[in-house]
Design a protein around this motif. Sequence first.
Motif, PDB file in Angstrom:
ATOM      1  N   ARG A 107       0.842  -1.211   0.000  1.00  0.00           N
ATOM      2  CA  ARG A 107       0.000   0.000   0.000  1.00  0.00           C
ATOM      3  C   ARG A 107       0.870   1.251   0.000  1.00  0.00           C
ATOM      4  NH1 ARG A 107      -3.312  -3.213   3.493  1.00  0.00           N
ATOM      5  NH2 ARG A 107      -5.373  -3.440   2.568  1.00  0.00           N
ATOM      6  N   ASP A 108       1.932   1.252   0.819  1.00  0.00           N
ATOM      7  CA  ASP A 108       2.814   2.422   0.898  1.00  0.00           C
ATOM      8  C   ASP A 108       3.528   2.677  -0.425  1.00  0.00           C
ATOM      9  OD1 ASP A 108       2.094   2.950   3.522  1.00  0.00           O
ATOM     10  OD2 ASP A 108       3.834   1.903   4.374  1.00  0.00           O
ATOM     11  N   GLU A 109       4.035   1.630  -1.056  1.00  0.00           N
ATOM     12  CA  GLU A 109       4.691   1.793  -2.348  1.00  0.00           C
ATOM     13  C   GLU A 109       3.698   2.312  -3.389  1.00  0.00           C
ATOM     14  OE1 GLU A 109       8.211  -1.538  -2.619  1.00  0.00           O
ATOM     15  OE2 GLU A 109       6.138  -2.275  -2.605  1.00  0.00           O
ATOM     16  N   PHE A 110       2.496   1.774  -3.366  1.00  0.00           N
ATOM     17  CA  PHE A 110       1.457   2.181  -4.308  1.00  0.00           C
ATOM     18  C   PHE A 110       1.106   3.651  -4.106  1.00  0.00           C
ATOM     19  CE2 PHE A 110      -2.956   1.881  -6.042  1.00  0.00           C
ATOM     20  CZ  PHE A 110      -2.644   1.314  -7.271  1.00  0.00           C
ATOM     21  N   ARG A 111       0.949   4.062  -2.842  1.00  0.00           N
ATOM     22  CA  ARG A 111       0.626   5.461  -2.525  1.00  0.00           C
ATOM     23  C   ARG A 111       1.759   6.376  -2.977  1.00  0.00           C
ATOM     24  NH1 ARG A 111      -0.534   4.938   2.505  1.00  0.00           N
ATOM     25  NH2 ARG A 111       1.569   5.252   3.231  1.00  0.00           N
ATOM     26  N   GLU A 112       2.990   5.988  -2.694  1.00  0.00           N
ATOM     27  CA  GLU A 112       4.136   6.810  -3.071  1.00  0.00           C
ATOM     28  C   GLU A 112       4.241   6.961  -4.594  1.00  0.00           C
ATOM     29  OE1 GLU A 112       8.976   6.855  -2.610  1.00  0.00           O
ATOM     30  OE2 GLU A 112       7.782   5.954  -1.005  1.00  0.00           O
ATOM     31  N   ALA A 113       4.026   5.869  -5.316  1.00  0.00           N
ATOM     32  CA  ALA A 113       4.084   5.927  -6.777  1.00  0.00           C
ATOM     33  C   ALA A 113       2.980   6.813  -7.338  1.00  0.00           C
ATOM     34  CB  ALA A 113       3.981   4.520  -7.366  1.00  0.00           C
ATOM     35  N   LEU A 114       1.798   6.714  -6.774  1.00  0.00           N
ATOM     36  CA  LEU A 114       0.685   7.523  -7.249  1.00  0.00           C
ATOM     37  C   LEU A 114       0.930   9.000  -6.946  1.00  0.00           C
ATOM     38  CD1 LEU A 114      -1.915   6.963  -8.749  1.00  0.00           C
ATOM     39  CD2 LEU A 114      -3.084   6.908  -6.555  1.00  0.00           C
ATOM     40  N   THR A 115       1.521   9.296  -5.801  1.00  0.00           N
ATOM     41  CA  THR A 115       1.858  10.681  -5.451  1.00  0.00           C
ATOM     42  C   THR A 115       2.876  11.237  -6.441  1.00  0.00           C
ATOM     43  OG1 THR A 115       1.389  10.291  -3.118  1.00  0.00           O
ATOM     44  CG2 THR A 115       2.792  12.177  -3.639  1.00  0.00           C
ATOM     45  N   ARG A 116       3.905  10.456  -6.754  1.00  0.00           N
ATOM     46  CA  ARG A 116       4.899  10.897  -7.759  1.00  0.00           C
ATOM     47  C   ARG A 116       4.230  11.123  -9.105  1.00  0.00           C
ATOM     48  NH1 ARG A 116       7.812   6.497  -6.118  1.00  0.00           N
ATOM     49  NH2 ARG A 116       7.574   5.610  -8.191  1.00  0.00           N
ATOM     50  N   TRP A 117       3.343  10.194  -9.505  1.00  0.00           N
ATOM     51  CA  TRP A 117       2.638  10.307 -10.781  1.00  0.00           C
ATOM     52  C   TRP A 117       1.811  11.590 -10.816  1.00  0.00           C
ATOM     53  CZ3 TRP A 117      -2.521  10.457 -12.209  1.00  0.00           C
ATOM     54  CH2 TRP A 117      -2.785  10.253 -13.553  1.00  0.00           C
ATOM     55  N   PHE A 118       1.087  11.867  -9.730  1.00  0.00           N
ATOM     56  CA  PHE A 118       0.268  13.078  -9.651  1.00  0.00           C
ATOM     57  C   PHE A 118       1.145  14.322  -9.791  1.00  0.00           C
ATOM     58  CE2 PHE A 118      -1.753  16.595  -7.486  1.00  0.00           C
ATOM     59  CZ  PHE A 118      -3.062  16.530  -7.917  1.00  0.00           C
ATOM     60  N   LYS A 119       2.227  14.383  -9.031  1.00  0.00           N
ATOM     61  CA  LYS A 119       3.104  15.557  -9.061  1.00  0.00           C
ATOM     62  C   LYS A 119       3.727  15.763 -10.437  1.00  0.00           C
ATOM     63  CE  LYS A 119       4.089  15.687  -4.147  1.00  0.00           C
ATOM     64  NZ  LYS A 119       5.108  15.549  -3.097  1.00  0.00           N
ATOM     65  N   THR A 120       4.024  14.688 -11.128  1.00  0.00           N
ATOM     66  CA  THR A 120       4.574  14.788 -12.476  1.00  0.00           C
ATOM     67  C   THR A 120       3.573  15.435 -13.429  1.00  0.00           C
ATOM     68  OG1 THR A 120       5.966  12.851 -12.181  1.00  0.00           O
ATOM     69  CG2 THR A 120       5.433  13.439 -14.440  1.00  0.00           C
ATOM     70  N   HIS A 121       2.302  15.123 -13.257  1.00  0.00           N
ATOM     71  CA  HIS A 121       1.278  15.641 -14.166  1.00  0.00           C
ATOM     72  C   HIS A 121       0.692  16.973 -13.725  1.00  0.00           C
ATOM     73  CE1 HIS A 121       1.720  11.580 -15.601  1.00  0.00           C
ATOM     74  NE2 HIS A 121       1.307  12.065 -16.739  1.00  0.00           N
ATOM     75  N   ASP A 122       0.949  17.382 -12.507  1.00  0.00           N
ATOM     76  CA  ASP A 122       0.491  18.683 -12.021  1.00  0.00           C
ATOM     77  C   ASP A 122       1.509  19.724 -12.480  1.00  0.00           C
ATOM     78  OD1 ASP A 122      -0.668  20.812 -10.701  1.00  0.00           O
ATOM     79  OD2 ASP A 122      -0.042  20.153  -8.699  1.00  0.00           O
ATOM     80  N   LYS A 123       1.457  20.030 -13.757  1.00  0.00           N
ATOM     81  CA  LYS A 123       2.477  20.862 -14.381  1.00  0.00           C
ATOM     82  C   LYS A 123       2.588  22.262 -13.776  1.00  0.00           C
ATOM     83  CE  LYS A 123       2.549  18.529 -18.874  1.00  0.00           C
ATOM     84  NZ  LYS A 123       2.372  17.246 -18.327  1.00  0.00           N
TER      85      LYS A 123
END
Length: 134
Positions: A107-123
């Motif tokens: 769950r923690d790895e999944f949350r961290e990856a999703l947070t990185r993904w979000f920040k990458t797309h929040d231009k």
Amino acid sequence: MKSAFPALFALCLAGTPLWAEAPAFMKRMDVDQNGFLTLGELEEYRTNVFKTFDKNSDGALDSSEYTAFDEARAAAAKETGAPLQLRSVHGLAREYTDLNLDGKVTRDEFREALTRWFKTHDKNKDGMLGQGDF
């Protein structure tokens, strides 16, 4: 599960909510129905997605569970053609989520990856995904 993720929030600097072109899956994730996706809304959806694919409820997605997750994202992206879903196919691939390379995604790895993904797309770095962000 045929759909993949996200949801929306306030006004982004681009100033354009996603409502006009937003696919149904995005509108469902928009908790406050304002046309923008926040990390908080995405986190809420992520929790449900993780539970859906964690078939044995052990708190981690093993290889077969993650393969099912990969296939569901790819099918949803193909079905909708939505840019956000198309980007999630690659951006949430196992190679980016299994941070300790143990063959499972917690769950923690999944949350961290999703947070990185979000920040990458929040231009514009306003904490929301709007039309100008992807």
